[in-house]
Design an enzyme around this catalytic site. Structure first.
Site, PDB file in Angstrom:
ATOM      1  N   ARG A 131       0.869  -1.173   0.000  1.00  0.00           N
ATOM      2  CA  ARG A 131       0.000   0.000   0.000  1.00  0.00           C
ATOM      3  C   ARG A 131       0.914   1.234   0.000  1.00  0.00           C
ATOM      4  O   ARG A 131       2.054   1.163   0.483  1.00  0.00           O
ATOM      5  CB  ARG A 131      -0.888   0.024   1.248  1.00  0.00           C
ATOM      6  CG  ARG A 131      -1.822  -1.184   1.382  1.00  0.00           C
ATOM      7  CD  ARG A 131      -2.609  -1.089   2.685  1.00  0.00           C
ATOM      8  NE  ARG A 131      -3.549  -2.198   2.844  1.00  0.00           N
ATOM      9  CZ  ARG A 131      -3.294  -3.309   3.546  1.00  0.00           C
ATOM     10  NH1 ARG A 131      -2.132  -3.458   4.159  1.00  0.00           N
ATOM     11  NH2 ARG A 131      -4.194  -4.268   3.644  1.00  0.00           N
ATOM     12  N   LYS A 156      -2.122  -1.697   7.906  1.00  0.00           N
ATOM     13  CA  LYS A 156      -3.570  -1.621   8.137  1.00  0.00           C
ATOM     14  C   LYS A 156      -3.974  -2.628   9.206  1.00  0.00           C
ATOM     15  O   LYS A 156      -3.555  -3.778   9.171  1.00  0.00           O
ATOM     16  CB  LYS A 156      -4.301  -1.910   6.825  1.00  0.00           C
ATOM     17  CG  LYS A 156      -5.769  -1.524   6.853  1.00  0.00           C
ATOM     18  CD  LYS A 156      -6.370  -1.649   5.479  1.00  0.00           C
ATOM     19  CE  LYS A 156      -7.824  -1.216   5.470  1.00  0.00           C
ATOM     20  NZ  LYS A 156      -8.422  -1.317   4.136  1.00  0.00           N
ATOM     21  N   HIS A 220      -2.454   1.707  -5.816  1.00  0.00           N
ATOM     22  CA  HIS A 220      -3.238   0.487  -5.624  1.00  0.00           C
ATOM     23  C   HIS A 220      -3.313  -0.348  -6.916  1.00  0.00           C
ATOM     24  O   HIS A 220      -3.520  -1.556  -6.849  1.00  0.00           O
ATOM     25  CB  HIS A 220      -4.637   0.825  -5.102  1.00  0.00           C
ATOM     26  CG  HIS A 220      -4.942   0.127  -3.815  1.00  0.00           C
ATOM     27  ND1 HIS A 220      -4.229   0.355  -2.653  1.00  0.00           N
ATOM     28  CD2 HIS A 220      -5.859  -0.829  -3.509  1.00  0.00           C
ATOM     29  CE1 HIS A 220      -4.713  -0.423  -1.698  1.00  0.00           C
ATOM     30  NE2 HIS A 220      -5.697  -1.149  -2.185  1.00  0.00           N
ATOM     31  N   ARG A 223      -0.538  -2.689  -6.664  1.00  0.00           N
ATOM     32  CA  ARG A 223      -0.864  -3.744  -5.691  1.00  0.00           C
ATOM     33  C   ARG A 223      -1.830  -4.759  -6.304  1.00  0.00           C
ATOM     34  O   ARG A 223      -1.643  -5.971  -6.153  1.00  0.00           O
ATOM     35  CB  ARG A 223      -1.466  -3.075  -4.453  1.00  0.00           C
ATOM     36  CG  ARG A 223      -1.837  -4.001  -3.306  1.00  0.00           C
ATOM     37  CD  ARG A 223      -2.186  -3.148  -2.098  1.00  0.00           C
ATOM     38  NE  ARG A 223      -3.019  -3.828  -1.132  1.00  0.00           N
ATOM     39  CZ  ARG A 223      -2.562  -4.583  -0.142  1.00  0.00           C
ATOM     40  NH1 ARG A 223      -1.276  -4.796  -0.015  1.00  0.00           N
ATOM     41  NH2 ARG A 223      -3.393  -5.146   0.721  1.00  0.00           N
ATOM     42  N   HIS A 246      -4.383  -9.053   4.125  1.00  0.00           N
ATOM     43  CA  HIS A 246      -5.847  -9.030   4.244  1.00  0.00           C
ATOM     44  C   HIS A 246      -6.278  -9.842   5.463  1.00  0.00           C
ATOM     45  O   HIS A 246      -5.832 -10.980   5.629  1.00  0.00           O
ATOM     46  CB  HIS A 246      -6.496  -9.628   2.995  1.00  0.00           C
ATOM     47  CG  HIS A 246      -6.403  -8.749   1.786  1.00  0.00           C
ATOM     48  ND1 HIS A 246      -6.569  -9.220   0.501  1.00  0.00           N
ATOM     49  CD2 HIS A 246      -6.167  -7.418   1.659  1.00  0.00           C
ATOM     50  CE1 HIS A 246      -6.428  -8.220  -0.353  1.00  0.00           C
ATOM     51  NE2 HIS A 246      -6.186  -7.124   0.327  1.00  0.00           N
ATOM     52  N   TYR A 255      -9.581 -11.063  -6.665  1.00  0.00           N
ATOM     53  CA  TYR A 255      -8.586 -11.252  -7.730  1.00  0.00           C
ATOM     54  C   TYR A 255      -8.850 -12.505  -8.564  1.00  0.00           C
ATOM     55  O   TYR A 255      -8.368 -12.610  -9.676  1.00  0.00           O
ATOM     56  CB  TYR A 255      -7.175 -11.284  -7.132  1.00  0.00           C
ATOM     57  CG  TYR A 255      -6.826  -9.987  -6.460  1.00  0.00           C
ATOM     58  CD1 TYR A 255      -6.676  -8.813  -7.194  1.00  0.00           C
ATOM     59  CD2 TYR A 255      -6.697  -9.902  -5.075  1.00  0.00           C
ATOM     60  CE1 TYR A 255      -6.402  -7.597  -6.583  1.00  0.00           C
ATOM     61  CE2 TYR A 255      -6.414  -8.687  -4.448  1.00  0.00           C
ATOM     62  CZ  TYR A 255      -6.274  -7.545  -5.218  1.00  0.00           C
ATOM     63  OH  TYR A 255      -6.006  -6.349  -4.610  1.00  0.00           O
TER      64      TYR A 255
END
Length: 272
Positions: A131, A156, A220, A223, A246, A255
């Site tokens: 990120r 995150k 992003h 990413r 995640h 994805y």
């Protein structure tokens, strides 16, 4: 009570730096809009503010939700008021696929960057699926060449993670380091200190434009492309989940909709 007091409360409660930066920025924007302390703003005025942000400013689904969460928390922590903003969450998230570019286009963008510093930033962001906040928060010591890993700290969700370091990226970083000699952060601004996310997105867009990539390119996008390219190469989805940081596999599953190896190898009947 000031935004600075709000930041101190979030720091004590161990919110991640990215969350603190985002929430304090949202509160500052609201104060600027109302031109008065937020404890003198009632719920009706807040609802009008949301309408302004959604219909005039055209904020994204995720940012709309973030505004509601930030302001709700601000009222709770600063004024002990429980403002009901949940119903202002967007009811349905737009079902959009992530923007992905081909490997050759990633290479074109890197080659079109102005200098070894910009090239290294773009290449590192893609090579590890970082990120933008994670990229600019990296310190020199977070690159461990003896173990060939990158240590991403307080990402995150306030989580750390370890990522593999590419040999080619390490070579680029050594050339960059020799030329620019950063002091603390891996990538620093012209006056020292941490590089800004807006500056990175600006240099990335400029490089993409020079490379004649006709897509909206952001950090992003790199990413998304990293995750998709891993999936197309046969990497297990749960491994990709860990690499991206995640918390839920559902987030990573998006994805599979842009990279289904079985579908990608189907030959169109037109080609017959």
């Amino acid at each position: 009570m000031s935004v600075r007091d709000f930041v101190k409360i979030l720091e004590v409660k161990r919110y991640s730096k990215n969350t603190i930066d985002s929430y304090s920025s949202i509160v500052k924007l609201a104060v600027l809009y109302f031109k008065k302390p937020l404890n003198r703003v009632d719920e009706t005025e807040l609802h009008k503010y949301f309408y302004h942000m959604v219909h005039t400013k055209k904020v994204s689904y995720s940012y709309q939700k973030q505004i509601a969460m930030a302001l709700k928390l601000y009222y709770k922590e600063m004024f002990r008021q429980n403002i009901n903003l949940e119903f202002l969450f967007p009811s349905r998230k737009p079902d959009k696929l992530p923007v992905v570019i081909a490997k050759k286009d990633v290479l074109k963008i890197i080659e079109s960057a102005n200098n070894i510093k910009h090239k290294s930033m773009i290449a590192l962001a893609y090579s590890a699926g970082l990120r933008v906040g994670e990229l600019i928060d990296l310190k020199i010591m977070d690159i461990d060449s003896s173990r060939m890993v990158i240590h991403v700290k307080s990402a995150k969700g306030n989580k750390d993670r370890i990522l593999p370091l590419s040999e080619k990226i390490l070579d680029m970083l050594r050339k960059y380091y020799k030329e620019f000699s950063p002091k603390l952060f891996l990538f620093e601004g012209q006056k020292g200190g941490k590089y800004s996310s807006s500056s990175f997105n600006k240099l990335l867009k400029a490089a993409a434009k020079r490379a004649q990539i006709n897509k909206e390119i952001t950090a992003h996008t790199l990413r998304h492309s990293y995750a998709t390219h891993l999936l197309e190469r046969g990497t297990d989805i749960r491994v990709i989940q860990k690499l991206l940081g995640h918390s839920s596999i559902k987030t990573t599953m998006v994805y599979t909709r842009v990279a289904e190896p079985a579908l990608l190898h189907v030959v169109s009947p037109f080609d017959d």
